[in-house]
Each structure stands twice: as C-alpha cells, then as structure tokens.
Design a protein around this motif. Structure first.
Motif, short mmCIF file in Angstrom:
data_model
loop_
_atom_site.label_atom_id
_atom_site.label_comp_id
_atom_site.label_asym_id
_atom_site.label_seq_id
_atom_site.Cartn_x
_atom_site.Cartn_y
_atom_site.Cartn_z
N UNK A 45 0.83 -1.21 0.00
CA UNK A 45 0.00 0.00 0.00
C UNK A 45 0.86 1.26 0.00
N UNK A 46 1.97 1.25 0.74
CA UNK A 46 2.85 2.42 0.75
C UNK A 46 3.42 2.66 -0.64
N UNK A 47 3.79 1.60 -1.32
CA UNK A 47 4.32 1.74 -2.68
C UNK A 47 3.29 2.32 -3.64
N UNK A 48 2.06 1.90 -3.53
CA UNK A 48 1.03 2.45 -4.41
C UNK A 48 0.64 3.86 -3.98
N UNK A 49 0.75 4.15 -2.68
CA UNK A 49 0.41 5.50 -2.21
C UNK A 49 1.41 6.53 -2.75
N UNK A 50 2.69 6.20 -2.75
CA UNK A 50 3.66 7.15 -3.29
C UNK A 50 3.46 7.35 -4.78
N UNK A 51 3.08 6.29 -5.48
CA UNK A 51 2.80 6.43 -6.92
C UNK A 51 1.60 7.34 -7.13
N UNK A 52 0.59 7.20 -6.29
CA UNK A 52 -0.59 8.06 -6.41
C UNK A 52 -0.23 9.51 -6.10
N UNK A 54 2.69 10.90 -6.49
CA UNK A 54 3.50 11.40 -7.59
C UNK A 54 2.60 11.81 -8.76
N UNK A 55 1.64 10.96 -9.10
CA UNK A 55 0.72 11.30 -10.19
C UNK A 55 -0.13 12.52 -9.85
N UNK A 56 -0.56 12.64 -8.60
CA UNK A 56 -1.31 13.83 -8.19
C UNK A 56 -0.44 15.08 -8.29
N UNK A 57 0.83 14.94 -7.92
CA UNK A 57 1.76 16.08 -8.04
C UNK A 57 1.95 16.50 -9.48
N UNK A 58 2.10 15.53 -10.37
CA UNK A 58 2.23 15.85 -11.79
C UNK A 58 0.99 16.54 -12.32
N UNK A 59 -0.18 16.05 -11.92
CA UNK A 59 -1.43 16.66 -12.38
C UNK A 59 -1.55 18.09 -11.87
N UNK A 61 0.93 20.11 -11.12
CA UNK A 61 1.91 20.93 -11.84
C UNK A 61 1.41 21.27 -13.24
N UNK A 62 0.75 20.34 -13.88
CA UNK A 62 0.25 20.59 -15.25
C UNK A 62 -0.76 21.72 -15.30
N UNK A 63 -1.54 21.88 -14.22
CA UNK A 63 -2.53 22.96 -14.22
C UNK A 63 -1.99 24.22 -13.53
N UNK A 64 -0.70 24.21 -13.17
CA UNK A 64 -0.08 25.39 -12.60
C UNK A 64 -0.18 25.52 -11.09
N UNK A 65 -0.67 24.49 -10.40
CA UNK A 65 -0.76 24.53 -8.94
C UNK A 65 0.53 23.95 -8.36
N UNK A 66 1.59 24.76 -8.41
CA UNK A 66 2.91 24.28 -8.01
C UNK A 66 3.04 24.09 -6.50
N UNK A 67 2.25 24.79 -5.71
CA UNK A 67 2.28 24.59 -4.26
C UNK A 67 1.76 23.20 -3.92
N UNK A 68 0.67 22.79 -4.55
CA UNK A 68 0.14 21.44 -4.30
C UNK A 68 1.11 20.39 -4.83
N UNK A 86 11.34 11.74 -7.63
CA UNK A 86 10.50 12.63 -6.83
C UNK A 86 11.28 13.87 -6.41
N UNK A 87 12.57 13.71 -6.12
CA UNK A 87 13.42 14.86 -5.77
C UNK A 87 13.53 15.84 -6.94
#
Length: 177
Positions: A45-52, A54-59, A61-68, A86-87
């Motif tokens: 679950x921890x492995x899938x949580x970090x993947x989620x 990361x994908x949320x962070x990319x999403x 960033x794509x819409x310009x919400x760099x703080x999130x 991730x770094x």
C-alpha cells in the motif's frame, strides 16, 4: 500426451520481506512476514500511495498549482528519501514557486543519486544561467522605478508593475531573453 501440470506442482510466487535483516520468502497472499512479522500488505500500500502522490503532483503541476505539486513531491521525498525522480520533481516545483535555493538542493541530491537524471541536470544548468541574471535586474530595479516614475508622472502604476515583474523573472527565464 502428457497431462497439464497441476497447480500444486507449479512454482509458487514468493514475496521477499523488505526488511534487510530478514529477507525471508513468504507466500504471495501472506499478510505479514512469517519470520519477522513485518506487515507485507502495508508495504504494498505504501508503494502504491507514493505512486498516487506522484501522479497527483504531476497533475497539479500541469494545471499550474505548483504549491500542491510541491507538497505531494515533498511527502514522497520524506517517506522515500532515495527517490531521485520525486526529488527532481520537487526541485522543479520549488523552482516554479521561486524557491531557487530549495530547488538547487533537491536537484543536487537527485543528481548525486542518479547522475543520468535529465531533469536534475537541466534544472541545475538553468539555475546556473538564471541566478547571476536575477541579481542584475534587482540591482538595476531602483533606477528603473525612478525613471518610470519620472516619465509617467504617476508613481502608483510603476511600483506594482516593477514588483510583479521581479518574482516572474526567476520562474520564467526564457521570457527576459
């Protein structure tokens, strides 16, 4: 003709315990390690949580919400400090937010862990070209404001324009060029 192999004779899939001192082989359906008791399902679950994250962070960033995006990537780096990807993403989010010192720190650590990381190398190269240029407009800014105020006659319009342009310069180095 030979009969198909029975499921009992097929090789079993084993899950290796992630604890370095244990490394026991466990049944794929095991909830916890038979030797040390480590919760194997929690590691999955921890492995899938970090993947989620990361994908949320990319999403974000794509819409310009760099703080999130920064917050998602920082959580991954906190839990998985060896995650160079991730770094690098954290460095990029910090850079877009104007935090060049933190961006440099993250990119340097990512490049040290994974020298072939293109994002970290490109980010460090970008900082090398923009940081000296960012100091020059800051020194020239008081003169520019004085000239703008003298030429326009209204000091209120020049102040906010000069203030808004300064933070935009580091995140958008291609614009001044």
């Amino acid at each position: 003709m030979t009969a198909p192999a029975s499921p009992a004779l097929a090789p079993a899939v084993a899950v290796v315990c992630p604890i370095p001192r244990c490394r026991a082989h466990n049944d794929a359906a095991a909830e916890s390690c038979g030797r040390c008791g480590t919760p194997l399902r929690a590691y999955v679950r921890l492995g899938t949580h970090t993947a989620r994250l990361f994908n949320d962070g990319l999403a974000a960033a794509r819409v310009g919400d760099f703080a999130a995006a920064r917050d998602r990537f920082a959580a991954i780096v906190h839990w998985c400090p060896h995650d160079a990807e991730a770094r690098s993403a954290l460095g990029l989010a910090c850079y877009e937010l104007g935090d060049t010192a933190e961006a440099r720190r993250q990119w340097e650590q990512a490049a040290a862990r994974r020298p072939q990381d293109r994002t970290a190398r490109a980010g460090l190269a970008l900082l090398a070209t923009t940081e000296p240029a960012a100091a020059t407009p800051a020194e020239a800014e008081p003169e520019a404001e004085t000239e703008a105020e003298a030429g326009s006659g209204s000091g209120s319009g020049a102040g906010p324009t000069g203030t808004a342009a300064a933070p935009a310069d580091p995140p958008r180095p291609a614009v001044p060029e």
